[in-house]
Scaffold this motif. Structure first.
Motif, PDB file in Angstrom:
ATOM      1  N   UNK A  44       0.834  -1.196   0.000  1.00 12.56           N
ATOM      2  CA  UNK A  44       0.000   0.000   0.000  1.00 12.56           C
ATOM      3  C   UNK A  44       0.872   1.252   0.000  1.00 12.56           C
ATOM      4  N   UNK A  45       1.969   1.222   0.734  1.00 15.55           N
ATOM      5  CA  UNK A  45       2.912   2.348   0.706  1.00 15.55           C
ATOM      6  C   UNK A  45       3.467   2.536  -0.708  1.00 15.55           C
ATOM      7  N   UNK A  46       3.781   1.418  -1.350  1.00 19.73           N
ATOM      8  CA  UNK A  46       4.315   1.490  -2.708  1.00 19.73           C
ATOM      9  C   UNK A  46       3.283   2.095  -3.663  1.00 19.73           C
ATOM     10  N   UNK A  47       2.034   1.662  -3.517  1.00 20.22           N
ATOM     11  CA  UNK A  47       0.955   2.193  -4.332  1.00 20.22           C
ATOM     12  C   UNK A  47       0.830   3.702  -4.138  1.00 20.22           C
ATOM     13  N   UNK A  48       0.860   4.126  -2.884  1.00 18.09           N
ATOM     14  CA  UNK A  48       0.717   5.532  -2.555  1.00 18.09           C
ATOM     15  C   UNK A  48       1.851   6.348  -3.194  1.00 18.09           C
ATOM     16  N   UNK A  49       3.072   5.829  -3.118  1.00 13.58           N
ATOM     17  CA  UNK A  49       4.211   6.539  -3.697  1.00 13.58           C
ATOM     18  C   UNK A  49       4.062   6.659  -5.209  1.00 13.58           C
ATOM     19  N   UNK A  50       3.653   5.593  -5.869  1.00  4.85           N
ATOM     20  CA  UNK A  50       3.512   5.639  -7.320  1.00  4.85           C
ATOM     21  C   UNK A  50       2.391   6.595  -7.729  1.00  4.85           C
ATOM     22  N   UNK A  51       1.331   6.670  -6.927  1.00  7.33           N
ATOM     23  CA  UNK A  51       0.272   7.639  -7.200  1.00  7.33           C
ATOM     24  C   UNK A  51       0.787   9.064  -7.060  1.00  7.33           C
ATOM     25  N   UNK A  52       1.636   9.286  -6.071  1.00  7.52           N
ATOM     26  CA  UNK A  52       2.238  10.601  -5.897  1.00  7.52           C
ATOM     27  C   UNK A  52       3.066  10.985  -7.114  1.00  7.52           C
ATOM     28  N   UNK A  53       3.862  10.042  -7.568  1.00 11.85           N
ATOM     29  CA  UNK A  53       4.724  10.340  -8.709  1.00 11.85           C
ATOM     30  C   UNK A  53       3.894  10.606  -9.957  1.00 11.85           C
ATOM     31  N   UNK A  54       2.804   9.867 -10.139  1.00  9.74           N
ATOM     32  CA  UNK A  54       1.918  10.117 -11.277  1.00  9.74           C
ATOM     33  C   UNK A  54       1.308  11.508 -11.167  1.00  9.74           C
ATOM     34  N   UNK A  55       0.904  11.887  -9.946  1.00  6.13           N
ATOM     35  CA  UNK A  55       0.328  13.211  -9.736  1.00  6.13           C
ATOM     36  C   UNK A  55       1.326  14.310  -9.977  1.00  6.13           C
ATOM     37  N   UNK A  56       2.565  14.091  -9.560  1.00  5.14           N
ATOM     38  CA  UNK A  56       3.600  15.098  -9.780  1.00  5.14           C
ATOM     39  C   UNK A  56       3.895  15.253 -11.265  1.00  5.14           C
ATOM     40  N   UNK A  57       3.976  14.132 -11.971  1.00  8.44           N
ATOM     41  CA  UNK A  57       4.217  14.185 -13.412  1.00  8.44           C
ATOM     42  C   UNK A  57       3.064  14.894 -14.119  1.00  8.44           C
ATOM     43  N   UNK A  58       1.826  14.646 -13.635  1.00 12.12           N
ATOM     44  CA  UNK A  58       0.681  15.323 -14.218  1.00 12.12           C
ATOM     45  C   UNK A  58       0.762  16.821 -13.993  1.00 12.12           C
ATOM     46  N   UNK A  59       1.152  17.237 -12.786  1.00  7.99           N
ATOM     47  CA  UNK A  59       1.244  18.658 -12.477  1.00  7.99           C
ATOM     48  C   UNK A  59       2.315  19.337 -13.311  1.00  7.99           C
ATOM     49  N   UNK A  60       3.441  18.646 -13.529  1.00  7.50           N
ATOM     50  CA  UNK A  60       4.524  19.220 -14.314  1.00  7.50           C
ATOM     51  C   UNK A  60       4.122  19.377 -15.773  1.00  7.50           C
ATOM     52  N   UNK A  61       3.288  18.445 -16.265  1.00  8.85           N
ATOM     53  CA  UNK A  61       2.895  18.490 -17.663  1.00  8.85           C
ATOM     54  C   UNK A  61       1.709  19.412 -17.904  1.00  8.85           C
ATOM     55  N   UNK A  62       0.982  19.747 -16.830  1.00  9.40           N
ATOM     56  CA  UNK A  62      -0.227  20.551 -16.991  1.00  9.40           C
ATOM     57  C   UNK A  62       0.110  21.995 -17.336  1.00  9.40           C
ATOM     58  N   UNK A  63      -0.799  22.641 -18.020  1.00  9.08           N
ATOM     59  CA  UNK A  63      -0.594  24.029 -18.424  1.00  9.08           C
ATOM     60  C   UNK A  63      -1.411  24.975 -17.550  1.00  9.08           C
ATOM     61  N   UNK A  64      -1.750  24.520 -16.333  1.00 12.64           N
ATOM     62  CA  UNK A  64      -2.542  25.352 -15.442  1.00 12.64           C
ATOM     63  C   UNK A  64      -1.755  26.583 -15.020  1.00 12.64           C
TER      64      UNK A  64
END
Length: 510
Positions: free
Chosen positions: A138-158
């Motif tokens: 579950x910790x691993x899942x949480x970390x990978x979700x964080x990384x996906x969210x960070x990558x999404x934020x970096x790619x977003x044009x908000x």
């Protein structure tokens, strides 16, 4: 103010029922995963564990080569071996993941690893070990979700408002509204509100008091003053994004017009604020992307023998297999970065990491930051100097009139026009914090707010000295921890003089 937060993980063992698993597994029109490589548990190497808090939902890129494996029916698979197989794939993919799609795929694999490991039945001799693995995965899942969210934020044009936490909270709030609609109750304020009022506890307590089904969101940000709250409510949010009721939780510091309002000044000078001046308000995409959902298959109960899969299917795998080949995991923390390093006897490997916004990652799906550390004055001031109220910049040139008073009056008038009830909650403080200078300011503020509430018709609840000696309710001298936030939320829910709204819709926010 928020200082050097390290996100605190609250791990929950996932209880997956057959109905829930079937609902995910039998998604119509989804692409089919590859068949599993059902290798024995004794020949597997346990994957690296990565830990942090979740920040995004699972997604799937249909154009990417399918690397995820899925399990067949329960009668053909051993849950422990299947879990190890999925975990190994997730760990291997994490070594080279460098995009949102990669990390989404890693997260999807960890979801299945958790589900299969949880399927080891209570009567199995491997159950105790499996429960520990569920927590680790579950910790691993949480970390990978964080990384996906960070990558999404970096790619977003908000567009940025020059406040990382405001940017994060705004995106989360817009996503919340897009998912379940505007909240019935919106909490605003500074970091004291962000940590001091728990929406989920408030919802639960209100339900217990005969007000079930209310949707509650905490849109507080660190450093918020009356000017910032006025900006959030009147300029930032579209009218149809506003709630039925507003709970403004804070204290005297947010109303001192003599202090330098750095947070507001930074927001006003931001690119986002410039766009607001032209009438462009932030919003999320209006429709779902045209993608093919991914199929997942989870363990399902079999008829007969032991339930949850039955002991019979476990005899095909060697008990206890795989654990001796596991690498050990060490976490090196520096500031807000968590660097997981995996040590393997055969080949030491360092898992790539990225800077993670710890405050944002500590925030839950309803905008609340739950921090469990308890304030201990005996150790707190060993790490930082004591600053009296006379030299505290938050109380500099103390003045309860001026720009902050004007902003507060603006909010009161705005909520009246919109017929949105406003509750102001003066949050608790410790005895250590309330030295003579701060106590005098607190008394002036309390008297002023009581007078204004009678004149202007908003509700004022003074909790400032409710628990002056309860250090276990505080994260530091002026910020509550999650235990204090629970206590405040319960107090508000039990206040019979507050007329809480009725749910506008039956959509549940979970």
């Amino acid at each position: 103010m928020i200082r050097r937060y390290i996100a605190i993980l609250s791990t929950n063992i996932l209880k997956l029922t057959c109905a829930a698993a079937a609902a995910i597994a039998l998604t119509a029109g989804c692409s089919q995963p590859n068949p599993p490589k059902n290798s024995g548990a004794s020949h597997t190497t346990e994957p690296a564990a990565l830990a942090e808090l979740p920040s995004s939902v699972l997604a799937r890129n249909p154009n990417k080569t399918q690397k995820s494996l899925s399990a067949a029916s329960c009668t053909q698979n051993d849950p422990f071996a299947e879990s190890i197989s999925f975990a190994t794939q997730a760990s291997n993919l994490a070594q080279s993941a460098n995009s949102k799609e990669d990390w989404d795929e890693v997260a999807a694999l960890w979801v299945q690893a958790v589900a299969w490991m949880q399927a080891v039945p209570p009567g199995s001799p491997r159950r105790a070990f499996a429960e520990k693995k569920v927590i680790e995965y579950t910790k691993n899942l949480v970390y990978s979700q964080q990384q996906a969210g960070r990558a999404r934020s970096q790619a977003a044009s908000t567009v940025s408002f020059s406040s990382d936490l405001l940017n994060e909270q705004l995106e989360l709030y817009l996503s919340y509204v897009a998912t379940v609609g505007p909240p019935d109750v919106l909490i605003v304020g500074s970091s004291r509100a962000l940590q001091g009022v728990d929406p989920k506890q408030l919802k639960q307590s209100l339900a217990g008091n005969g007000r079930p089904g209310l949707k509650i969101f905490n849109f507080a940000i660190n450093g918020a003053t009356a000017q910032v709250v006025d900006f959030q409510l009147r300029r930032l949010l579209k009218p149809d994004y506003l709630p039925q009721m507003i709970v403004w939780a804070d204290g005297v510091r947010a109303f001192n017009s003599g202090r330098d309002d750095r947070t507001f000044n930074s927001i006003v000078d931001s690119q986002g604020s410039q766009l607001l001046a032209t009438g462009i308000r932030p919003k999320l995409p209006s429709g779902e992307p045209n993608v093919i959902p991914r199929c997942y298959k989870f363990p399902q109960p079999c008829g007969g023998g032991g339930g949850g899969g039955g002991d019979g299917i476990f005899r095909r795998a060697q008990a206890g297999g795989g654990e001796e080949a596991s690498p050990t995991i060490k976490f090196l923390s520096g500031g807000t970065e968590i660097l997981p390093v995996v040590y393997d006897a055969a080949q030491p490997t360092t898992v790539a990491s990225r800077q993670v916004s710890a405050p944002a990652n500590a925030i839950d799906s309803n905008g609340f930051m739950a921090l469990s550390a308890r304030y201990n004055p005996n150790t707190y001031y060993q790490e930082r100097p004591y600053v009296s109220g006379m030299y505290d910049r938050d109380y500099e040139n103390f003045n309860l009139g001026g720009k902050q008073a004007a902003a507060f009056n603006s909010v009161v008038a705005f909520t009246k026009t919109r017929k949105i009830p406003l509750i102001f909650v003066n949050l608790p403080l410790t005895d250590d914090y309330l030295d003579p200078a701060r106590l005098q300011a607190e008394q002036q503020f309390r008297q002023r707010m009581q007078q204004l509430s009678q004149q202007q018709g908003f509700a004022f609840r003074d909790l400032s000295q409710r628990w002056p000696g309860r250090n276990d309710f505080f994260f530091d001298p002026s910020h509550l921890n999650r235990f204090g936030a629970i206590a405040v939320s319960r107090l508000l829910a039990s206040d019979t003089s507050i007329i809480w709204p009725r749910p506008k819709s039956r959509i549940n926010d979970g």
